[in-house]
Write a protein that holds these residues in place. Structure first.
Motif, short mmCIF file in Angstrom:
data_model
loop_
_atom_site.label_atom_id
_atom_site.label_comp_id
_atom_site.label_asym_id
_atom_site.label_seq_id
_atom_site.Cartn_x
_atom_site.Cartn_y
_atom_site.Cartn_z
N MET A 28 0.83 -1.22 0.00
CA MET A 28 0.00 0.00 0.00
C MET A 28 0.86 1.26 0.00
SD MET A 28 -3.30 -0.74 2.50
CE MET A 28 -2.32 -0.35 3.91
N LEU A 29 1.91 1.26 0.80
CA LEU A 29 2.74 2.46 0.94
C LEU A 29 3.61 2.74 -0.28
CD1 LEU A 29 3.87 2.11 4.67
CD2 LEU A 29 2.22 3.74 3.72
N THR A 30 4.04 1.68 -0.97
CA THR A 30 4.97 1.89 -2.09
C THR A 30 4.30 1.87 -3.45
OG1 THR A 30 5.45 -0.47 -2.36
CG2 THR A 30 6.84 0.76 -0.80
N GLY A 31 3.10 1.31 -3.54
CA GLY A 31 2.43 1.19 -4.83
C GLY A 31 2.84 -0.04 -5.61
N LEU A 91 19.47 -6.08 -2.84
CA LEU A 91 18.39 -6.98 -3.21
C LEU A 91 17.10 -6.21 -3.45
CD1 LEU A 91 17.18 -9.91 -3.45
CD2 LEU A 91 16.64 -9.67 -1.02
N VAL A 92 16.76 -5.31 -2.53
CA VAL A 92 15.54 -4.51 -2.64
C VAL A 92 15.58 -3.65 -3.91
CG1 VAL A 92 14.23 -2.61 -1.59
CG2 VAL A 92 15.07 -4.48 -0.16
N ALA A 93 16.72 -3.02 -4.17
CA ALA A 93 16.85 -2.18 -5.36
C ALA A 93 16.63 -2.98 -6.64
CB ALA A 93 18.22 -1.50 -5.38
N ALA A 94 17.25 -4.15 -6.72
CA ALA A 94 17.13 -4.98 -7.92
C ALA A 94 15.71 -5.56 -8.03
CB ALA A 94 18.16 -6.10 -7.89
N TRP A 95 15.18 -6.04 -6.93
CA TRP A 95 13.86 -6.69 -6.93
C TRP A 95 12.76 -5.74 -7.40
CZ3 TRP A 95 13.41 -11.74 -4.74
CH2 TRP A 95 12.11 -12.24 -4.70
N LEU A 96 12.80 -4.52 -6.88
CA LEU A 96 11.74 -3.56 -7.17
C LEU A 96 12.11 -2.59 -8.29
CD1 LEU A 96 10.61 -2.75 -3.52
CD2 LEU A 96 9.57 -4.36 -5.14
N GLU A 97 13.34 -2.74 -8.83
CA GLU A 97 13.85 -1.88 -9.89
C GLU A 97 13.75 -0.41 -9.49
OE1 GLU A 97 11.61 -3.11 -13.34
OE2 GLU A 97 12.78 -4.96 -13.54
N ILE A 98 14.35 -0.12 -8.33
CA ILE A 98 14.39 1.25 -7.80
C ILE A 98 15.83 1.62 -7.49
CG2 ILE A 98 12.03 1.16 -6.86
CD1 ILE A 98 13.20 0.56 -4.09
N LEU A 106 13.40 2.15 2.05
CA LEU A 106 12.44 1.05 2.22
C LEU A 106 13.00 -0.01 3.16
CD1 LEU A 106 9.72 -0.16 1.48
CD2 LEU A 106 10.81 -1.19 -0.53
N ASP A 107 14.26 -0.34 2.98
CA ASP A 107 14.93 -1.32 3.84
C ASP A 107 14.91 -0.87 5.30
OD1 ASP A 107 16.28 -3.64 4.44
OD2 ASP A 107 17.98 -3.24 3.13
N LEU A 108 15.21 0.41 5.53
CA LEU A 108 15.17 0.93 6.90
C LEU A 108 13.75 0.89 7.46
CD1 LEU A 108 17.67 3.93 6.61
CD2 LEU A 108 18.06 1.68 7.69
N GLY A 109 12.76 1.07 6.58
CA GLY A 109 11.37 0.92 7.00
C GLY A 109 11.07 -0.49 7.46
N PHE A 110 11.58 -1.49 6.72
CA PHE A 110 11.43 -2.89 7.13
C PHE A 110 12.09 -3.13 8.48
CE2 PHE A 110 10.64 -4.03 2.58
CZ PHE A 110 9.51 -4.82 2.75
N VAL A 111 13.30 -2.61 8.65
CA VAL A 111 14.03 -2.77 9.92
C VAL A 111 13.22 -2.15 11.07
CG1 VAL A 111 16.09 -2.02 11.19
CG2 VAL A 111 16.32 -2.97 8.89
#
Length: 150
Positions: A28-31, A91-98, A106-111
């Protein structure tokens, strides 16, 4: 002291509950779609469990005592989080292509989410386990097994 079975249950339930909350929330937060965020959350959770095992094993070698002071505990926690972010941000950058900056945020948000989630989950888990173990002990006192009579 916790048994290995209890430790495994605690870690598994913590991660599963976190995934079930963070995947739709982050979608929801990232689209990004739920499938992408859910599978990313599963992969990151798996990496967190593996890294936790490795990091804590290494830290136990560096600081071989259970009586750690506050600085040692903070170092252990920060080392875990820093190591996890260093691995997962790419990993996050490659996975979401950001970009890396967006991935870091986003990673810090997960943490941050899992820090809060663990602070909520762990006391609840301990309370439930205390009750379950007390009930089990009461049943065993009431109906001792043949193995406990030896």
């Amino acid at each position: 002291m916790r048994s290995n079975k209890e430790r495994l249950a605690q870690a598994g339930l913590l991660e599963l509950g976190g995934i079930l909350i963070v995947a739709p929330l982050s979608a929801m937060l990232t689209g990004h779609d739920l499938a992408s965020m859910g599978s990313l959350a599963v992969v990151m959770s798996t990496l967190a469990v593996i890294w936790s095992t490795v990091w804590n094993w290494m830290f136990d070698r560096w600081v071989p005592t259970r009586q750690r002071n506050m600085l040692q505990r903070i170092t252990q926690a920060l080392g875990f989080e820093l190591g996890l972010v260093l691995v997962t941000v790419f990993l996050v950058a490659a996975w979401l292509e950001i970009g890396l900056w967006q991935a870091l945020l986003l990673d810090l948000g997960f943490v941050a989410f899992f820090l809060v989630w663990a602070m909520i989950f762990n006391p609840l888990f301990d309370a439930v386990m205390t009750r379950l173990l007390a009930r089990k002990a009461a049943r065993e006192r009431k109906h001792p097994s043949p193995h406990s009579m030896r």
